[in-house]
Design an enzyme around this catalytic site. Structure first.
Site, PDB file in Angstrom:
ATOM      1  N   PHE C 120       0.853  -1.252  -0.212  1.00 56.81           N
ATOM      2  CA  PHE C 120       0.114   0.003   0.193  1.00 56.81           C
ATOM      3  C   PHE C 120       0.753   1.167  -0.135  1.00 56.81           C
ATOM      4  O   PHE C 120       2.115   1.142   0.302  1.00 56.81           O
ATOM      5  CB  PHE C 120      -0.780  -0.171   1.356  1.00 56.81           C
ATOM      6  CG  PHE C 120      -2.312   0.100   0.894  1.00 56.81           C
ATOM      7  CD1 PHE C 120      -3.007  -0.941  -0.125  1.00 56.81           C
ATOM      8  CD2 PHE C 120      -3.090   1.032   1.440  1.00 56.81           C
ATOM      9  CE1 PHE C 120      -4.279  -1.050  -0.112  1.00 56.81           C
ATOM     10  CE2 PHE C 120      -4.502   1.019   1.327  1.00 56.81           C
ATOM     11  CZ  PHE C 120      -5.259   0.009   0.586  1.00 56.81           C
ATOM     12  N   GLN C 241      -7.907  14.818   3.840  1.00 50.61           N
ATOM     13  CA  GLN C 241      -7.361  13.925   2.972  1.00 50.61           C
ATOM     14  C   GLN C 241      -8.150  13.815   1.637  1.00 50.61           C
ATOM     15  O   GLN C 241      -9.378  13.417   1.587  1.00 50.61           O
ATOM     16  CB  GLN C 241      -7.027  12.469   3.358  1.00 50.61           C
ATOM     17  CG  GLN C 241      -6.607  11.665   2.237  1.00 50.61           C
ATOM     18  CD  GLN C 241      -5.757  10.542   3.008  1.00 50.61           C
ATOM     19  OE1 GLN C 241      -6.747   9.480   3.226  1.00 50.61           O
ATOM     20  NE2 GLN C 241      -4.661  10.429   3.272  1.00 50.61           N
ATOM     21  N   HIS C 243      -8.462  11.478  -1.721  1.00 50.34           N
ATOM     22  CA  HIS C 243      -7.837  10.250  -2.266  1.00 50.34           C
ATOM     23  C   HIS C 243      -7.399  10.455  -3.591  1.00 50.34           C
ATOM     24  O   HIS C 243      -8.310  10.894  -4.460  1.00 50.34           O
ATOM     25  CB  HIS C 243      -9.066   9.239  -1.971  1.00 50.34           C
ATOM     26  CG  HIS C 243      -8.346   7.711  -2.062  1.00 50.34           C
ATOM     27  ND1 HIS C 243      -8.055   7.465  -3.116  1.00 50.34           N
ATOM     28  CD2 HIS C 243      -8.154   6.781  -1.273  1.00 50.34           C
ATOM     29  CE1 HIS C 243      -7.731   6.002  -3.054  1.00 50.34           C
ATOM     30  NE2 HIS C 243      -7.613   5.939  -1.871  1.00 50.34           N
ATOM     31  N   LEU C 253     -14.829   5.406  -4.697  1.00 56.55           N
ATOM     32  CA  LEU C 253     -13.503   5.347  -4.350  1.00 56.55           C
ATOM     33  C   LEU C 253     -12.907   4.009  -5.132  1.00 56.55           C
ATOM     34  O   LEU C 253     -13.635   3.104  -5.231  1.00 56.55           O
ATOM     35  CB  LEU C 253     -13.539   5.009  -2.677  1.00 56.55           C
ATOM     36  CG  LEU C 253     -12.070   4.632  -2.479  1.00 56.55           C
ATOM     37  CD1 LEU C 253     -11.030   5.425  -2.411  1.00 56.55           C
ATOM     38  CD2 LEU C 253     -12.221   3.803  -0.984  1.00 56.55           C
ATOM     39  N   GLU C 256      -6.760   2.162  -2.885  1.00 56.75           N
ATOM     40  CA  GLU C 256      -5.297   2.119  -3.403  1.00 56.75           C
ATOM     41  C   GLU C 256      -4.652   0.887  -3.341  1.00 56.75           C
ATOM     42  O   GLU C 256      -3.575   0.841  -4.176  1.00 56.75           O
ATOM     43  CB  GLU C 256      -4.562   2.723  -1.843  1.00 56.75           C
ATOM     44  CG  GLU C 256      -3.068   3.292  -2.206  1.00 56.75           C
ATOM     45  CD  GLU C 256      -2.903   4.053  -0.883  1.00 56.75           C
ATOM     46  OE1 GLU C 256      -3.511   5.104  -0.784  1.00 56.75           O
ATOM     47  OE2 GLU C 256      -1.943   3.529  -0.033  1.00 56.75           O
ATOM     48  N   ARG C 287      -0.659   9.422  -0.131  1.00 52.35           N
ATOM     49  CA  ARG C 287      -1.777   9.961  -0.723  1.00 52.35           C
ATOM     50  C   ARG C 287      -1.538  11.316  -1.108  1.00 52.35           C
ATOM     51  O   ARG C 287      -2.171  11.692  -2.101  1.00 52.35           O
ATOM     52  CB  ARG C 287      -3.106   9.628   0.161  1.00 52.35           C
ATOM     53  CG  ARG C 287      -3.471   8.583  -0.028  1.00 52.35           C
ATOM     54  CD  ARG C 287      -4.593   7.791   0.771  1.00 52.35           C
ATOM     55  NE  ARG C 287      -4.861   6.463   0.646  1.00 52.35           N
ATOM     56  CZ  ARG C 287      -6.020   5.821   1.439  1.00 52.35           C
ATOM     57  NH1 ARG C 287      -6.813   6.786   2.266  1.00 52.35           N
ATOM     58  NH2 ARG C 287      -6.257   4.535   1.092  1.00 52.35           N
ATOM     59  N   HIS C 354     -11.966  12.558   0.838  1.00 52.82           N
ATOM     60  CA  HIS C 354     -11.976  11.212   1.362  1.00 52.82           C
ATOM     61  C   HIS C 354     -12.039  10.896   3.044  1.00 52.82           C
ATOM     62  O   HIS C 354     -12.743  10.297   3.571  1.00 52.82           O
ATOM     63  CB  HIS C 354     -10.818  10.630   0.867  1.00 52.82           C
ATOM     64  CG  HIS C 354     -10.689   9.042   1.211  1.00 52.82           C
ATOM     65  ND1 HIS C 354     -11.859   8.050   0.684  1.00 52.82           N
ATOM     66  CD2 HIS C 354      -9.508   8.314   1.873  1.00 52.82           C
ATOM     67  CE1 HIS C 354     -11.506   6.867   1.258  1.00 52.82           C
ATOM     68  NE2 HIS C 354     -10.331   6.977   1.906  1.00 52.82           N
ATOM     69  N   ARG C 398      -3.002  10.699   6.451  1.00 57.30           N
ATOM     70  CA  ARG C 398      -3.454   9.354   6.851  1.00 57.30           C
ATOM     71  C   ARG C 398      -2.553   8.451   5.601  1.00 57.30           C
ATOM     72  O   ARG C 398      -2.867   8.674   4.374  1.00 57.30           O
ATOM     73  CB  ARG C 398      -4.513   9.217   7.047  1.00 57.30           C
ATOM     74  CG  ARG C 398      -5.012   7.577   7.474  1.00 57.30           C
ATOM     75  CD  ARG C 398      -6.194   7.471   7.806  1.00 57.30           C
ATOM     76  NE  ARG C 398      -7.269   7.510   6.788  1.00 57.30           N
ATOM     77  CZ  ARG C 398      -7.627   6.577   5.931  1.00 57.30           C
ATOM     78  NH1 ARG C 398      -6.541   5.501   5.841  1.00 57.30           N
ATOM     79  NH2 ARG C 398      -8.249   6.693   4.820  1.00 57.30           N
TER      80      ARG C 398
END
Lengths: 234, 113, 587, 127
Positions: C120, C241, C243, C253, C256, C287, C354, C398
């Site tokens: 990730f 955030q 995304h 979404l 990731e 991100r 996000h 994050r």
């Protein structure tokens, strides 16, 4: 597509003695719009139009409804391809609280009744239980259920015996735990589903499979349970 | 079979009887399509053949069990009124039992002159 | 309105997502009398939509340890994360993932039977070395699998659920103790007073602040706004955030994990542009970095499509087999909403609102804290966990896979601390007779009849304003304008009227209450952002492109009263290991 | 607040669009019930046909009578349908053709086959 016509089931317990159908016209329908988008815009026209919805992408399972006679999730039902006027009603059989909102207690009751949780009697290991990819694969098509209720409320067997027949959604969950290599309550689970009503009201009508918005197959799950029962008997 | 047939046993019985009924039907249809038209004597003779009698007896058994489970399902689904349902179930059971005895006597009757 | 009913519990949990359910489970297993209030049926909470996975250094695929995870998280947070909390989270991760597995979560598996882990963004081995594989996944439905499992275990533990109840406001006494909340039974439209010795806010984030977002309709930050109205501050609200890979224009979404499995981004020239922005981690940079890169590509004219307003996520080279096995939900989603087959065509994506990094300030036990003259003190009886809380483990940005971890780690921690608190506080404190007045007045405000603005109209305007004035890139003039516009919207809130004044299942009224919450949070967000004159994590200022550790290595605290801002230091000292001092952040 | 029983429920069967699988299922039921109702007469006919030559001929004559023939046509459909749909259900029980696509296809196949056979047999009987 410029405008679209809708006929929507309305019932407000505070003012109505019974349900009625209300006609709506939605202007400026954009290509690619989903039914939920349309309903939200109709709610801007008439704030009292009431329905549940949340994620908008078919994973929370809030907006199950009966669309042109068949059950589905509004948020992943494209407007294009719906016959006009689009007739929208609550999912069948469950008591209507208001408009498209039904009381799902009975549905949840059956879900809870199948003990939808892993039961392990042995001491737990310090790390994860080992489970081969093949064993894990058996859960595919079972664990993805979003409890929207499309299947159970479209099942004639549930219509006739809503209090006793567990319904496809709950039976799918029962199967999900029966085939989990980690679960150790197979015998109790099978015994609990015995009898003429809980499981065996299923007559392979397959309405559940026809309407599941996640493409799951409760009938196959029910078959699996029956096979486990036969095995258990022998 | 008990009156309160358990789910699994009833279900299995219905499937097994269905399988037999299906096979029997194929045989019977074959006989109807390709067999000679029969007169009374030939008919009695046919049903007086022991193995045919056995097949017939099994057929009736399967038929009545199959009908019982099927009709029971129908009544359980469409007759929510419990007392009425019980009454109908008993009526159907009595009828099927009577038919079973009658058909058994009939099958045996060919062996009497 | 009838006089409300009163109910009493040891603990009131507001919100039934992963954080609330994990805490409730801990409490119910300890035989505390716990009530969970949720405005939707628990399995419809937004945790259900989390896709990619949950981070834990199990080392099942590649070597790993929690300290590396901690390093990545601190670096990912752009050094704004509190290192004590981050250490606590990363250390507990493995145990909590095993616990979830024992509870039944259907994790994907490796050939040897262990939990499958995928790479990730922002993950490394050896403190910034090679890409790690730390994200435990159940295909691309990890949140669904976890939420359902946690709900199921709560059924088993006989947790008391109030499904479809909307929390209006907290109850507080003179001494500052939180004594429960007034909630609204959506079905009957009647208020209910739930008295509790402890209250846990676990209401999730506020993605609905922005027009295009990956969030559910319900993500309106209700708990955050309740805290504000109770006089508590919100921390770090400027860090929101975006995304990198929301479906362009629609917002759904795309995990990731799609890049973790080998997908990558290209611009209109077919260039794999992340190689320029993050030569080492490329598409798996963190991100904020990837989102900025995409926004830059589009701004500089290298976007795809007729309007050049998105980039493409290429997945086709992975093959149908991998997509079906590892990303089945994504496959469905793209087919449903874009009518294209990702096994054949690339997917248009653009950064999409996000996750709320900011929130109710808490310590690592989940206790809500507020500043006092020297340092800070806990608000007795009040806890927060999950996206609505700011522990802060995510700091300014994050990492993917850390939010599912956050909710179980701090849900459990809060549960444990509540159990301790209940041991020492055996009796309900008396509820001041006027405590319920303010919440009921808030409800009654919507009974005003007449013509006025509509809830939906103002909400749409708010979302558009936030998107335009508080998006991926920010400048002083844009933010100043944004603050003015949001304050104007706040004023106009008073002119909003409901047309539907019925009681039973009145969703219009719920949306009005949600709009109030959103407006309060929009103010908190823009005001906090306006003040921070540096670029850090998700807060990216064109006019202040550098991180400024001299002036801004500190948390923002926003108070509703006078829209006052205070600041508090970042905890740089971990619990047991050496601190990771701020350094330049490259991927 | 209305009580649960006062709440309406939507279950107007004509407004619910039944999938083809459901149609095969309900017709399977209907044909089954018809066959059940015919059972006493079938046993009676068998009994009579074996009792004496006169009874045998009488049974044959009855079967040739028009009203009985009409019922016979109905029962012919019932047997055909119950038999073919029944085979489909048995296969489904064995997990054969259980996917939605296959189950819908087999449902259509049953209906078409029953229709065809029915017409063929009628033509054959009349010829």
């Amino acid at each position: 597509m410029a405008s679209m016509r809708f006929r929507i089931y309305r019932y407000n317990p505070e003012t109505d003695t019974g349900p009625r159908m209300q006609d709506f016209v939605l202007e400026d329908v954009q290509p690619g719009m989903m039914l939920r988008d349309a309903l939200l815009r109709l709610k801007e026209q008439d704030e009292t139009l009431t329905f549940r919805h949340s994620c908008g992408e078919g994973v929370c399972g809030s907006d199950a409804m009966n669309i042109n006679g068949t059950n589905g999730l509004a948020c992943i039902t494209p407007l294009a391809g719906l016959k006009e006027p689009v007739e929208i009603r609550p999912v069948p059989k469950l008591p209507v609280i208001r408009d498209l909102v039904v009381d799902m207690d009975e549905f949840y009751h059956h879900y809870r009744s199948v003990k939808p949780y892993l039961i392990v009697h042995d001491p737990e290991p310090e790390v994860e239980f080992l489970q081969s990819p093949q064993e894990r694969e058996k859960l595919d098509g079972l664990y993805e259920c979003i409890l929207c209720g499309c299947c159970t409320t479209f099942c004639p067997s549930f219509w006739w015996n809503p209090g006793k027949f567990r319904g496809p959604a709950a039976l799918l969950q029962a199967c999900r735990f029966l085939v989990d290599s980690r679960d150790q309550a197979t015998a109790e689970r099978l015994e609990d589903l015995e009898g003429p009503y809980r499981l065996f009201r299923c007559h392979t009508i397959m309405n559940c499979v026809n309407v599941c918005p996640k493409g799951l197959n409760p009938t196959a799950a029910i078959n699996t349970i029956k096979r486990l029962m036969v095995k258990d008997m022998i | 079979m008990t009156f309160r047939a358990q789910g699994l046993r009833a279900w299995l019985l219905q499937r097994l009887s269905a399988a037999y009924l299906a096979l029997f039907t194929i045989l019977a249809v074959g006989w109807l399509l390709f067999g000679e038209p029969v007169d009374y004597a030939a008919w009695r003779q046919l049903l007086g053949t022991p193995w045919i009698s056995v097949l017939m007896a099994l057929f009736f058994m399967a038929l009545f069990f199959h009908a019982w489970v099927g009709i029971r399902d129908v009544l359980m689904d469409y007759v929510p009124h419990l007392k009425l349902r019980l009454f109908l179930l008993i009526a159907v059971a009595v009828l099927l039992l009577a038919l079973a005895i009658w058909s058994a006597l009939t099958l045996v009757s060919v062996y009497r002159p | 309105m009838n006089k409300p009913e009163y109910r009493r519990f040891d603990t009131l949990v507001i919100g039934a997502g992963g954080g609330g359910l994990r805490a409730a489970l801990q409490l119910a297993r300890a035989e505390a009398n716990v009530a969970v209030v949720s405005k939707v049926f628990p399995t419809r909470s937004h945790t259900v939509a989390a896709q990619g996975g949950i981070n834990a250094a199990l080392g099942n695929v590649r070597p790993d340890n929690w300290h590396w995870h901690m390093y990545d998280t601190v670096k990912g947070s752009d050094y704004l994360g509190d290192q004590d909390a981050i250490e606590y989270m990363c250390r507990s991760a493995a145990h909590l993932v095993y616990e979830l597995e024992h509870a039944g979560v259907p994790f994907s598996r490796l050939e040897n039977g262990k939990i499958y882990q995928r790479p990730f963004g922002g993950q490394s081995m050896n403190f910034g070395g090679e890409q790690a594989a730390r994200t435990c996944a159940a295909a691309d439905r990890t949140g669904h699998a976890m939420l359902h499992t946690l709900y199921q275990q709560n059924i088993r533990a006989k947790t008391h659920f109030f499904d479809e109840y909307f929390a209006i406001d907290l109850l507080r006494d003179e001494e500052g103790f939180i004594l429960g909340a007034v909630v609204l039974d959506i079905e009957t439209g009647e208020p209910l007073v739930i008295e509790a010795k402890t209250t846990l806010i676990a209401t999730g984030g506020a993605g609905q602040l922005f027009r295009t977002n990956t969030n559910a309709h319900i993500n309106t930050g209700d708990g955050l706004a309740m805290a504000l109205r109770a006089g508590l501050p919100l921390q770090d609200m400027e860090f929101f955030q975006f995304h990198p890979t929301g479906i362009a224009g629609k917002g759904m979404l795309i995990t990731e994990g799609a890049r973790g499995e080998g997908g990558y981004l290209v611009n209109k020239d077919g260039e794999r542009f992340m190689e320029r922005y993050a030569p080492h981690a490329k598409d798996l940079a963190s991100r904020d970095v990837v989102s900025r890169a995409i926004a830059t590509e589009v701004r500089e004219g290298r976007g795809c499509g007729p309007n050049g307003d998105y980039v493409l996520l290429k997945l086709d080279h992975l093959g149908e087999e991998v997509l079906k096995k590892r990303l089945p939900g994504i496959l469905d989603l793209i087919r449903t909403f874009l009518h294209i087959d990702p096994a054949k065509e690339p997917v248009p994506v653009f950064p999409t609102a996000h996750y709320t990094m900011g929130g109710i300030p808490t310590n690592r036990h989940g206790q809500v804290v507020a500043p006092v003259e020297q340092g800070e003190e806990v608000i007795p009886g009040l806890y927060a966990a999950g996206e609505c809380a700011c522990v802060s483990v995510h700091g300014a940005n994050r990492l993917g896979g850390n939010s599912l971890l956050d909710i179980v780690v701090f849900g459990r921690a809060a549960g444990n601390h509540i159990i301790e608190y209940l041991r020492e506080n055996r009796y309900h404190r008396p509820l001041p007779p006027d405590a319920v007045d303010r919440p009921l007045a808030r409800l009654a405000r919507w009974d005003r009849k007449g013509e006025g603005e509509s809830v939906a109209g103002l909400r749409a305007e708010l979302q558009a304003t936030m998107e335009e004035y508080c998006g991926v890139f920010r400048t002083q003039s844009v933010l100043d304008e944004g603050v003015a516009k949001i304050l104007e919207l706040e004023r106009r809130l008073d002119d909003v009227r409901l047309q539907d004044h019925s009681r039973i299942f009145n969703t219009a009224r719920i949306e009005a209450l949600e709009l109030e919450n959103l407006v309060a949070l929009a103010v908190a967000t823009v005001v906090s952002a306006q003040a921070r004159t540096e670029s850090r994590g998700a807060h990216s200022r064109i006019d202040y492109p550098e991180r400024d550790d001299v002036h801004w290595l500190k948390h923002t605290l926003f108070f509703r009263e006078d829209r006052r801002l205070e600041y508090k230091p970042v905890t740089l000292k971990p619990l047991s290991v050496e601190s990771f001092p701020p350094k330049e952040r490259v991927y | 607040m209305p009580t649960q029983s006062a709440r309406p429920r939507f279950l107007q069967l004509l407004q619910i669009r039944q999938p083809i699988t459901a149609i095969v299922s309900i017709t399977h039921r209907i044909s089954g019930v018809l066959l059940f109702l015919a059972l006493p007469f079938a046993v009676a006919a068998l009994h009579l046909s074996l009792r004496s030559e006169g009874d045998f001929l009488r049974v044959q004559a009855w079967l040739a009578a028009w009203p009985v023939r009409l019922i016979g046509v109905l029962l012919l459909w019932a047997i055909l349908h119950h038999f073919l749909a029944g085979i489909r259900f048995l296969l489904l029980d064995l997990d054969i053709g259980l996917s939605l696509k296959a189950a819908r296809a087999s449902a259509w196949a049953v209906l078409v086959a029953v229709g065809l056979l029915f017409v063929l047999l009628l033509i054959g009987a009349l010829a």
